[in-house]
Write an enzyme that holds these catalytic residues in place. Structure first.
Site, PDB file in Angstrom:
ATOM      1  N   HIS A 201      96.912  57.364  24.682  1.00 29.69           N
ATOM      2  CA  HIS A 201      98.234  57.815  25.106  1.00 29.69           C
ATOM      3  C   HIS A 201      98.227  58.401  26.510  1.00 29.69           C
ATOM      4  O   HIS A 201      99.224  58.353  27.216  1.00 29.69           O
ATOM      5  CB  HIS A 201      98.844  58.759  24.073  1.00 29.69           C
ATOM      6  CG  HIS A 201      99.405  57.993  22.915  1.00 29.69           C
ATOM      7  ND1 HIS A 201      98.680  57.766  21.769  1.00 29.69           N
ATOM      8  CD2 HIS A 201     100.570  57.319  22.787  1.00 29.69           C
ATOM      9  CE1 HIS A 201      99.401  57.007  20.964  1.00 29.69           C
ATOM     10  NE2 HIS A 201     100.545  56.721  21.546  1.00 29.69           N
ATOM     11  N   GLU A 445     102.361  48.432  12.436  1.00 36.77           N
ATOM     12  CA  GLU A 445     101.170  48.747  13.230  1.00 36.77           C
ATOM     13  C   GLU A 445      99.960  49.054  12.349  1.00 36.77           C
ATOM     14  O   GLU A 445      98.886  49.369  12.851  1.00 36.77           O
ATOM     15  CB  GLU A 445     101.458  49.912  14.188  1.00 36.77           C
ATOM     16  CG  GLU A 445     102.089  51.123  13.548  1.00 36.77           C
ATOM     17  CD  GLU A 445     102.445  52.214  14.565  1.00 36.77           C
ATOM     18  OE1 GLU A 445     101.981  52.162  15.714  1.00 36.77           O
ATOM     19  OE2 GLU A 445     103.182  53.139  14.186  1.00 36.77           O
ATOM     20  N   ASP A 469      98.111  50.140  17.882  1.00 36.61           N
ATOM     21  CA  ASP A 469      97.478  50.569  16.635  1.00 36.61           C
ATOM     22  C   ASP A 469      97.092  49.399  15.755  1.00 36.61           C
ATOM     23  O   ASP A 469      96.051  49.428  15.107  1.00 36.61           O
ATOM     24  CB  ASP A 469      98.421  51.511  15.864  1.00 36.61           C
ATOM     25  CG  ASP A 469      98.366  52.904  16.454  1.00 36.61           C
ATOM     26  OD1 ASP A 469      97.244  53.403  16.674  1.00 36.61           O
ATOM     27  OD2 ASP A 469      99.422  53.496  16.715  1.00 36.61           O
ATOM     28  N   CYS A 516     106.382  46.708  20.772  1.00 36.57           N
ATOM     29  CA  CYS A 516     106.397  47.796  21.750  1.00 36.57           C
ATOM     30  C   CYS A 516     104.991  48.271  22.092  1.00 36.57           C
ATOM     31  O   CYS A 516     104.802  49.257  22.784  1.00 36.57           O
ATOM     32  CB  CYS A 516     107.275  48.945  21.262  1.00 36.57           C
ATOM     33  SG  CYS A 516     106.853  49.514  19.618  1.00 36.57           S
TER      34      CYS A 516
END
Ligand code: PEP
Ligand code: MG
Length: 585
Positions: A201, A445, A469, A516
């Site tokens: 992240h 995910e 993920d 996404c």
């Protein structure tokens, strides 16, 4: 053990890492130290005890000054919420028990560093027994303060983001996603870290902020020296320490090319993402906070495909209120009108750790597989409901959809929907309006959700694939571990098959399927995703013009042919040969 040689007198030292955020930056090293240091226990003879107490008191005073200065700087640069952290630390520093017990240990003939360490260790153990997670986690504040005092006792000066200069490039062992957000406020040119992978992240936030970054450099925080000239090449994933004049000139030219490429791509801003044979896809943006919407529109996005709402929880010590959620989402929805905004409900956990004490930080051996995202929300329905009510109210101001993260079974969707229903019911009773037919979707995910995507598709209005993920969990490749970054392969046949399963399942149920994860914004995969039938691509805003250019220059039919060929391959080499053969216009 890594062997580090002194490189101060050498030029053009190249370090290889993982490219985390594109672009190049030239500047000076700013080392953001971490707090690990070796604590030495020493015996103090009786005649030196008084001196040791004076030394301890001086360190406390220096820490007090540091915290007061931090308060002022943080308040100016990052606002009140950050400044409050310094206030809480001042209260701890003044705590009579910490002071009294430290004096007692010193009086027994121990050094000051050891004394405060012992006291804090004891307090920290007693905090571990507290049931309430929020209060239990406050122990980290006490540890932070003790580390500051020890640093002063050892005569070490720690630099913080508040000390940055205009040409600083931050070098650190590790940065958290909230550190990265703080960098936006102070306009860092670039950063380089020892730890991290392409889809950590920290890397994703750097992309949103358009800060060039390289992660996973292993030991740059030891090799680089404060103030040393440095180049961050986020395109190739390399760092150059002490660059020669010639290298600097080359990179200045590269920087200019980068700017002129951006200008060239601006022509695509207002055009649709339509293939040569007329298939329209939606190109949307991923955001972490409302400030990014300006850049989203500037790059020509037709929506927000992922609002990572959990970032609101990262750098604060109090829970966001329903009103804050409402204001925040309304702002984004209004600015994005008439486009849609998909708000993902909080996905805390993994590498996104909240200071609110919701997670058992340090106790989870595998945080990415732990109490994360929807699991956390279902454990704390009251917190979840506050967010849902905020989203629902904001739906009156724009085109908002709700998306649940990390769904692994159908029952989680049903439970989440029950809480959503309660939130709606409460709003009705309170006389507050919301869009009664708001759409609800899920992220796919987790591999278990991908495999049963046909069943999930019937329960939801839309699905969005989170490849960051999905690939991590399917291939057992930790997304923040640089040592396994080379195994993170979006074109692995297992991933291609899963993507096909999900997209086909969505379409069979008449539902749109988006993506996404980072794969959606990587030009290498655009044609493959188009051929698989993806409806919406959501990515960091800066990638949109590049992807639009590719989509506009290919036909859906040839993309489909490419996918058919890829699905017949059995090895990585075959897949890469088919990919290389594809002719771009
Ligand atoms: C993903 O997992 O692909 C995703 C988009 O969510 P995040 O990166 O926030 O985990
Ligand atoms: Mg995810």
């Amino acid at each position: 053990m890594t062997n580090i040689t002194d490189i101060s007198n050498k030029t053009n030292i190249i370090l290889n890492g993982v490219p985390a955020s594109a672009g190049v930056a030239i500047g000076k090293v700013f080392i953001l130290e971490d707090d690990d240091f070796i604590l030495i226990e020493k015996e103090i003879s009786v005649d030196k005890i008084q001196d040791e107490i004076v030394r301890f008191k001086e360190a406390i005073e220096k820490t007090r000054l540091e915290l007061q200065e931090n308060h002022a700087k943080l308040n100016d640069m990052l606002g009140e919420n950050y400044a409050k952290i310094a206030d809480a630390h001042l209260l701890i520093l003044n705590d009579p028990i910490i002071n009294k017990e430290s004096f007692e240990i010193i009086n027994n003939g121990n050094n000051a560093e050891y004394a405060i360490y012992k006291v804090v260790e004891k307090i920290s153990r007693s905090f571990d027994l507290i049931d309430d997670e929020y209060f239990r986690e406050r122990k980290h504040d006490i540890i932070d303060v003790a580390k500051k005092v020890i640093r002063h006792l050892l005569g070490k000066q720690k630099k913080t983001l508040a000390d940055l200069d205009a040409d600083s490039i931050v070098v650190a062992k590790n940065l958290t996603p909230s550190d990265t957000i703080a960098m936006r406020e102070v306009m860092v040119r670039g950063f380089a870290t020892d730890i991290g992978g392409r889809t950590s992240h920290t890397a994703l936030v750097a992309q949103s902020l358009e800060i060039p970054a390289v992660v996973g450099l292993k030991n740059i925080s030891i090799q680089a020296k404060q103030g040393m000239p440095i180049i961050v090449d986020g395109n190739q994933g390399i760092i150059i320490l002490n660059p020669s004049d010639e290298t600097i000139e080359n990179y200045k030219r590269e920087y200019e090319i980068q700017i002129s490429n951006q200008k060239y791509l601006e022509q695509f801003k207002d055009l649709t993402a339509t293939t040569l044979d007329g298939k329209d896809v939606t190109l949307a943006a991923n955001i972490e906070n409302p400030e990014e919407v300006r850049s989203v529109l500037k790059h020509g996005a037709s929506g927000v495909g992922l609002y990572r709402s959990e970032f609101m929880y990262l750098s604060r010590k109090t829970m966001p209120t329903e009103e804050e959620h409402y204001q925040n989402y309304s702002k984004v929805a209004k600015m994005m009108m008439p486009y849609e905004v998909i708000i993902r409900t909080i996905d805390l956990g993994g590498d996104k750790i909240s200071k609110l004490g919701l997670m058992d930080i340090g106790r989870e051996a595998n945080p990415f597989m732990g109490l994360r995202a929807i699991r956390l929300c279902l454990k704390y329905p009251e917190i979840f409901k506050v967010q849902l009510k905020g989203i629902l109210r904001a739906s009156m101001h724009g085109n908002i959809k709700i998306m649940y993260p990390m769904i692994s079974r159908v029952s989680e969707i049903k439970e989440a929907n029950e809480i959503l229903e309660q939130a709606k019911q409460e709003l009705r009773q309170e006389g507050k309006k919301f869009n009664e037919s708001i759409q609800v979707g899920v992220m796919i995910e987790v591999p278990s959700a991908a495999v049963i995507a046909d069943i999930i598709a019937k329960e939801v209005d839309f699905m969005s694939i989170g490849t960051n993920d999905l690939i991590q969990y399917t291939m057992a490749v930790d997304r923040i571990n640089e040592d396994v970054a080379h195994l993170y392969d979006p074109l692995h046949l297992a991933i291609l098959r899963l993507l096909k399963t999900i997209i086909d399942a969505g379409h069979a149920a008449g539902k749109e399927v988006g993506m996404c994860g980072e794969m959606a914004g990587d030009p290498t995969y655009s044609v493959v995703l188009l051929g698989l039938g993806l409806d919406e691509f959501s990515m960091s805003a800066a990638q949109i013009p590049k992807i639009k250019k590719i989509i506009r220059n290919v036909s859906k039919i040839e993309a489909k042919e490419l996918v058919d060929e890829l699905l017949k391959c059995s090895t990585v080499t075959e897949i890469s040969t088919v990919m290389k053969k594809f002719k771009y216009r």
